[in-house]
Design an enzyme around this catalytic site. Structure first.
Site, PDB file in Angstrom:
ATOM      1  N   LYS A 185      68.771  25.131  44.196  1.00  0.00           N
ATOM      2  CA  LYS A 185      68.492  26.212  44.050  1.00  0.00           C
ATOM      3  C   LYS A 185      68.906  27.086  43.197  1.00  0.00           C
ATOM      4  O   LYS A 185      70.272  27.330  43.110  1.00  0.00           O
ATOM      5  CB  LYS A 185      68.810  26.367  45.685  1.00  0.00           C
ATOM      6  CG  LYS A 185      68.245  27.789  45.797  1.00  0.00           C
ATOM      7  CD  LYS A 185      68.444  28.211  47.578  1.00  0.00           C
ATOM      8  CE  LYS A 185      70.752  28.863  47.253  1.00  0.00           C
ATOM      9  NZ  LYS A 185      70.317  30.478  46.171  1.00  0.00           N
ATOM     10  N   GLY A 238      79.807  28.697  42.811  1.00  0.00           N
ATOM     11  CA  GLY A 238      79.631  29.862  44.026  1.00  0.00           C
ATOM     12  C   GLY A 238      80.708  30.622  44.463  1.00  0.00           C
ATOM     13  O   GLY A 238      82.499  29.665  43.931  1.00  0.00           O
ATOM     14  N   SER A 239      80.908  31.247  45.716  1.00  0.00           N
ATOM     15  CA  SER A 239      82.112  31.506  45.661  1.00  0.00           C
ATOM     16  C   SER A 239      83.001  30.712  47.059  1.00  0.00           C
ATOM     17  O   SER A 239      82.204  29.712  47.625  1.00  0.00           O
ATOM     18  CB  SER A 239      82.266  32.833  46.452  1.00  0.00           C
ATOM     19  OG  SER A 239      81.099  32.821  48.190  1.00  0.00           O
ATOM     20  N   THR A 240      84.260  30.389  47.010  1.00  0.00           N
ATOM     21  CA  THR A 240      85.050  29.463  48.012  1.00  0.00           C
ATOM     22  C   THR A 240      85.105  29.599  49.425  1.00  0.00           C
ATOM     23  O   THR A 240      84.026  28.506  49.685  1.00  0.00           O
ATOM     24  CB  THR A 240      86.652  29.528  47.914  1.00  0.00           C
ATOM     25  OG1 THR A 240      87.130  29.628  46.690  1.00  0.00           O
ATOM     26  CG2 THR A 240      87.278  28.288  48.381  1.00  0.00           C
ATOM     27  N   ARG A 241      84.459  30.445  49.948  1.00  0.00           N
ATOM     28  CA  ARG A 241      83.741  30.673  51.034  1.00  0.00           C
ATOM     29  C   ARG A 241      82.186  30.095  51.190  1.00  0.00           C
ATOM     30  O   ARG A 241      82.126  29.163  52.465  1.00  0.00           O
ATOM     31  CB  ARG A 241      83.550  32.198  51.424  1.00  0.00           C
ATOM     32  CG  ARG A 241      83.748  32.232  53.006  1.00  0.00           C
ATOM     33  CD  ARG A 241      83.649  33.691  53.793  1.00  0.00           C
ATOM     34  NE  ARG A 241      81.947  34.200  52.836  1.00  0.00           N
ATOM     35  CZ  ARG A 241      81.975  35.229  53.435  1.00  0.00           C
ATOM     36  NH1 ARG A 241      81.904  35.842  54.509  1.00  0.00           N
ATOM     37  NH2 ARG A 241      80.755  35.793  52.810  1.00  0.00           N
ATOM     38  N   THR A 242      81.619  30.406  50.544  1.00  0.00           N
ATOM     39  CA  THR A 242      80.192  29.302  50.516  1.00  0.00           C
ATOM     40  C   THR A 242      80.231  27.910  50.081  1.00  0.00           C
ATOM     41  O   THR A 242      79.766  27.337  51.133  1.00  0.00           O
ATOM     42  CB  THR A 242      79.302  30.180  49.707  1.00  0.00           C
ATOM     43  OG1 THR A 242      79.150  31.402  49.848  1.00  0.00           O
ATOM     44  CG2 THR A 242      77.771  29.320  50.434  1.00  0.00           C
ATOM     45  N   GLY A 243      81.200  27.953  49.544  1.00  0.00           N
ATOM     46  CA  GLY A 243      82.036  26.050  49.017  1.00  0.00           C
ATOM     47  C   GLY A 243      82.165  25.441  49.961  1.00  0.00           C
ATOM     48  O   GLY A 243      81.258  24.410  50.549  1.00  0.00           O
ATOM     49  N   GLU A 261      82.485  23.789  42.010  1.00  0.00           N
ATOM     50  CA  GLU A 261      82.780  25.111  41.577  1.00  0.00           C
ATOM     51  C   GLU A 261      82.970  26.120  41.817  1.00  0.00           C
ATOM     52  O   GLU A 261      82.304  27.190  41.922  1.00  0.00           O
ATOM     53  CB  GLU A 261      81.940  24.700  40.240  1.00  0.00           C
ATOM     54  CG  GLU A 261      82.198  23.543  39.364  1.00  0.00           C
ATOM     55  CD  GLU A 261      83.542  23.395  39.087  1.00  0.00           C
ATOM     56  OE1 GLU A 261      83.994  23.588  38.570  1.00  0.00           O
ATOM     57  OE2 GLU A 261      83.460  21.762  39.096  1.00  0.00           O
ATOM     58  N   CYS A 296      83.877  32.944  36.327  1.00  0.00           N
ATOM     59  CA  CYS A 296      84.632  32.507  37.773  1.00  0.00           C
ATOM     60  C   CYS A 296      86.686  32.605  36.662  1.00  0.00           C
ATOM     61  O   CYS A 296      87.311  32.541  37.774  1.00  0.00           O
ATOM     62  CB  CYS A 296      84.555  31.445  38.078  1.00  0.00           C
ATOM     63  SG  CYS A 296      83.543  30.583  36.811  1.00  0.00           S
ATOM     64  N   GLU A 395      90.071  37.453  44.695  1.00  0.00           N
ATOM     65  CA  GLU A 395      88.952  37.968  44.121  1.00  0.00           C
ATOM     66  C   GLU A 395      88.530  38.467  44.005  1.00  0.00           C
ATOM     67  O   GLU A 395      87.298  38.841  45.026  1.00  0.00           O
ATOM     68  CB  GLU A 395      88.077  36.149  43.770  1.00  0.00           C
ATOM     69  CG  GLU A 395      87.183  35.883  42.749  1.00  0.00           C
ATOM     70  CD  GLU A 395      85.932  34.741  42.595  1.00  0.00           C
ATOM     71  OE1 GLU A 395      85.372  34.475  43.253  1.00  0.00           O
ATOM     72  OE2 GLU A 395      86.264  34.809  41.661  1.00  0.00           O
TER      73      GLU A 395
HETATM   74  P1  NAD Z   1      78.116  33.230  46.310  1.00  0.00           P
HETATM   75  O1  NAD Z   1      78.699  31.529  47.337  1.00  0.00           O
HETATM   76  O2  NAD Z   1      77.095  34.218  47.379  1.00  0.00           O
HETATM   77  O3  NAD Z   1      76.541  32.178  46.392  1.00  0.00           O
HETATM   78  C1  NAD Z   1      76.419  30.967  45.410  1.00  0.00           C
HETATM   79  C2  NAD Z   1      74.889  30.222  45.588  1.00  0.00           C
HETATM   80  O4  NAD Z   1      75.232  29.858  47.082  1.00  0.00           O
HETATM   81  C3  NAD Z   1      73.836  30.547  45.750  1.00  0.00           C
HETATM   82  O5  NAD Z   1      72.358  30.267  45.294  1.00  0.00           O
HETATM   83  C4  NAD Z   1      73.653  31.463  47.002  1.00  0.00           C
HETATM   84  O6  NAD Z   1      71.832  31.775  47.165  1.00  0.00           O
HETATM   85  C5  NAD Z   1      73.990  29.717  47.350  1.00  0.00           C
HETATM   86  N1  NAD Z   1      74.456  29.515  49.425  1.00  0.00           N
HETATM   87  C6  NAD Z   1      75.118  30.762  49.427  1.00  0.00           C
HETATM   88  N2  NAD Z   1      75.173  31.407  51.226  1.00  0.00           N
HETATM   89  C7  NAD Z   1      74.620  29.751  51.796  1.00  0.00           C
HETATM   90  C8  NAD Z   1      74.862  28.357  52.362  1.00  0.00           C
HETATM   91  N3  NAD Z   1      75.582  29.135  53.354  1.00  0.00           N
HETATM   92  N4  NAD Z   1      74.334  27.118  51.839  1.00  0.00           N
HETATM   93  C9  NAD Z   1      74.376  27.332  51.196  1.00  0.00           C
HETATM   94  N5  NAD Z   1      74.259  27.982  49.810  1.00  0.00           N
HETATM   95  C10 NAD Z   1      74.485  29.223  49.963  1.00  0.00           C
HETATM   96  O7  NAD Z   1      78.350  33.067  45.230  1.00  0.00           O
HETATM   97  P2  NAD Z   1      78.012  34.049  43.664  1.00  0.00           P
HETATM   98  O8  NAD Z   1      78.284  35.249  44.092  1.00  0.00           O
HETATM   99  O9  NAD Z   1      76.209  33.419  43.666  1.00  0.00           O
HETATM  100  O10 NAD Z   1      78.676  33.938  42.505  1.00  0.00           O
HETATM  101  C11 NAD Z   1      79.652  34.088  42.937  1.00  0.00           C
HETATM  102  C12 NAD Z   1      81.023  32.997  43.170  1.00  0.00           C
HETATM  103  O11 NAD Z   1      80.930  31.938  42.136  1.00  0.00           O
HETATM  104  C13 NAD Z   1      81.824  33.636  42.148  1.00  0.00           C
HETATM  105  O12 NAD Z   1      83.251  33.438  43.197  1.00  0.00           O
HETATM  106  C14 NAD Z   1      82.705  33.170  41.158  1.00  0.00           C
HETATM  107  O13 NAD Z   1      83.917  32.301  40.552  1.00  0.00           O
HETATM  108  C15 NAD Z   1      81.950  31.910  41.481  1.00  0.00           C
HETATM  109  N6  NAD Z   1      82.160  30.812  40.439  1.00  0.00           N
HETATM  110  C16 NAD Z   1      82.430  30.000  40.027  1.00  0.00           C
HETATM  111  C17 NAD Z   1      82.508  28.334  39.211  1.00  0.00           C
HETATM  112  C18 NAD Z   1      83.915  27.602  38.343  1.00  0.00           C
HETATM  113  O14 NAD Z   1      82.653  27.448  37.317  1.00  0.00           O
HETATM  114  N7  NAD Z   1      84.875  27.539  39.299  1.00  0.00           N
HETATM  115  C19 NAD Z   1      81.536  28.891  37.724  1.00  0.00           C
HETATM  116  C20 NAD Z   1      80.792  30.963  38.091  1.00  0.00           C
HETATM  117  C21 NAD Z   1      80.607  31.751  39.470  1.00  0.00           C
END
Ligand code: NAD
Length: 492
Positions: A185, A238-243, A261, A296, A395
């Site tokens: 996704k 994605g973000s730590t919170r979503t992770g 990540e 990131c 961040e």
């Molecule tokens: P995000 O966490 O908002 O979203 C990431 C993905 O998760 C999107 O596809 C989103 O639709 C999905 N998502 C959101 N809520 C969800 C849920 N409850 N369940 C499942 N999936 C969900 O992050 P973003 O704004 O897209 O990206 C920016 C973040 O990603 C920053 O915190 C950045 O540091 C991090 N990031 C990390 C790396 C790394 O390699 N460590 C690389 C790129 C980005």
């Protein structure tokens, strides 16, 4: 005008989901997708329901069981993946425009970096397909103990918007090389380029159902994917919170491995002995302004020795004048928009909070007024940021650098260590011993010495310590994370 300029209205969008080797249009709610460069809605994607996710996962499970993707000679799998990489290169002009039009990636960067990096990453992982083996274990000699590496089946991947193609390819390619099927996704803010990537994979010979794309929001499609019982392994960027939410959802449907990540707040430590301050200033500057700080591993905290801090800041203030913000479809743009107006507001809120608490903005500190409607933010350097201020601790994901100074190595390393993030760190010094002490001490997944930022050395894994993640993208580790091990003990 440059030769790279293009008309954003002229880019054909691959609409819908991509399931079982074909685009699938559904009657689901349509999510409007905006261009960050001018905030215009330029397309819609379906908000994938749990049923659509189930359809994609079922297609992937069927393809994994019935196609020969996992069982064929691994070199054949490698050949298909290399052909896919070649098609990505051949499609570069169109793919780069598709990537640039609705993301924060200026066309020049999309063409010079995102698309070739995607193709090279696929080639890197293709090479592992026939180089992964198991083990013969030490047992009694009248028995044979085998440790057999096997794919999980269906890997569920969730990708961010900041480098849509590159970040996703680091999930898809190692999973496919290891013989898995994938359902991914993309971010609902940058949904289209992955569908094109999937079409190219099909053209290259990836069997239908082995690589699927489901569109939709995180809390609907993303959540349904993470908690689908048919998924063998979840990988998320994605973000730590979503992770954390993804990990919980993945566990609730039966425990399964999760690669995360996540976010960072990475320091760049500069000691007073650096021989070329101009070069260091350029590196530090690039590390917080590249992609307007939406990286990131952005080096968002400068920790400089008292003897060099002022000079570095002055040089960076000069460098900021040379940046050219503009729409991503303008070939001369060198400074990216922020992904959305709400995100630009969030960046501004964090900066305002720091200013209210007594910080000084050496440069920047506001939305970029010169560009109407787009979500642009000025490169911003903050000094005297009070401890405990969000801009220093959280961040920002915008072009914002905080500056702290130190007297000695101990103080520098203590400042560099963030209580909850540990994605990357940079150290600039002419003293090898000091550099190596820092490499050992810093609690970060990657430490760069006298440079900053990722290269095409895909063999070097990337991933975080602490709240910045679990597991690795890139490197051999990324492929191994897509395999599980079966033990067999054969008596004869
Ligand atoms: P995000 O966490 O908002 O979203 C990431 C993905 O998760 C999107 O596809 C989103 O639709 C999905 N998502 C959101 N809520 C969800 C849920 N409850 N369940 C499942 N999936 C969900 O992050 P973003 O704004 O897209 O990206 C920016 C973040 O990603 C920053 O915190 C950045 O540091 C991090 N990031 C990390 C790396 C790394 O390699 N460590 C690389 C790129 C980005």
């Amino acid at each position: 005008m440059t030769a790279l300029d293009f008309d954003p209205a002229g880019v054909a969008l691959p609409l819908g989901h991509y399931i079982d080797g074909a685009r699938v249009e559904t009657a689901e709610d349509a999510i409007p997708v905006r261009r960050p460069s001018d905030s215009a809605v330029y397309g819609h994607v379906p908000d994938g329901s749990a049923d659509t996710v189930d359809r994609a996962v079922s297609a992937a499970a069927r393809a994994f069981a019935r196609s020969d993707w996992a069982s064929r000679p691994p070199r054949d799998r490698a050949r298909v993946l290399r052909r896919w990489a070649d098609l990505v290169d051949a499609d570069a002009p169109a793919l780069a425009r598709l990537e640039a039009v609705g993301s924060t990636r200026p066309i020049k960067d999309a063409l010079a970096w995102d698309v070739p990096f995607t193709a090279e990453g696929i080639r890197f992982f293709a090479e592992f397909a026939d180089k992964l083996g198991g083990e013969v274990a030490a047992t009694r000699t009248d028995q044979l103990g085998l440790v057999i590496a096997e794919p999980y089946g269906v890997v569920g991947a969730i990708a961010p918007w900041n480098f849509p193609l590159v970040m996703a390819s680091w999930k898809i390619a190692p999973a496919l090389a290891a013989g898995n099927a994938v359902v991914i996704k993309p971010s609902e803010m940058t949904p289209f380029s992955l569908v094109r990537l999937a079409e190219l994979a099909s053209q290259a010979g990836v069997p239908p159902g082995i690589f699927n794309v489901v569109q939709g929001q995180g809390r609907t499609a993303g959540d349904a994917l993470a908690r689908h019982p048919g998924i063998g392994k979840v990988t998320f960027t994605g973000s730590t919170r979503t992770g954390i939410a993804v990990m919980r959802a993945a566990a609730e449907s039966g425990p399964k491995p999760v690669t995360l990540e996540l976010g960072g707040k990475s320091p760049q430590v500069v000691f007073g002995d650096v021989p070329d301050r101009d070069a260091v200033a350029r590196t530090v500057f690039g590390a917080f302004t590249g992609n307007a700080g939406q990286v990131c591993v952005a080096g968002s905290r400068l920790i400089a020795h008292r003897s060099v801090a002022d000079e570095l800041v002055e040089r960076m203030a000069e460098l900021a004048k040379a940046l050219k913000p503009g729409p991503t479809w303008d070939g001369s743009t060198t400074f990216s928009p922020i992904i959305s107006t709400p995100q630009a507001d969030r960046v501004d809120g964090l900066v305002r909070g720091a200013l209210r608490a007594g910080a000084e903005a050496v440069i920047g500190g506001r939305r970029l007024a010169a560009i109407q409607d787009g979500a642009f933010y000025e490169p911003t350097i903050l000094r005297n940021v009070a401890p405990g201020t969000e801009a220093l601790d959280e961040e920002v994901f915008g072009p914002v650098l905080t500056v702290q100074t130190f007297e000695d190595e101990e103080e520098a390393l203590a400042l560099a260590d963030h209580p909850s993030y540990g994605l990357a760190a940079g150290v600039h010094t002419a003293d090898l011993g000091r550099a190596m002490r820092a490499v050992r001490r810093l609690k970060a997944g990657t430490v760069w010495v006298n440079r900053y930022g990722r290269t095409a050395d895909f063999v070097i894994p990337t991933g975080g310590y602490k709240g910045s993640g679990i597991g690795k993208d890139l490197g051999r580790q990324a492929v191994e994370a897509n395999l599980r091990h079966k033990s067999a003990l054969v008596a004869f």
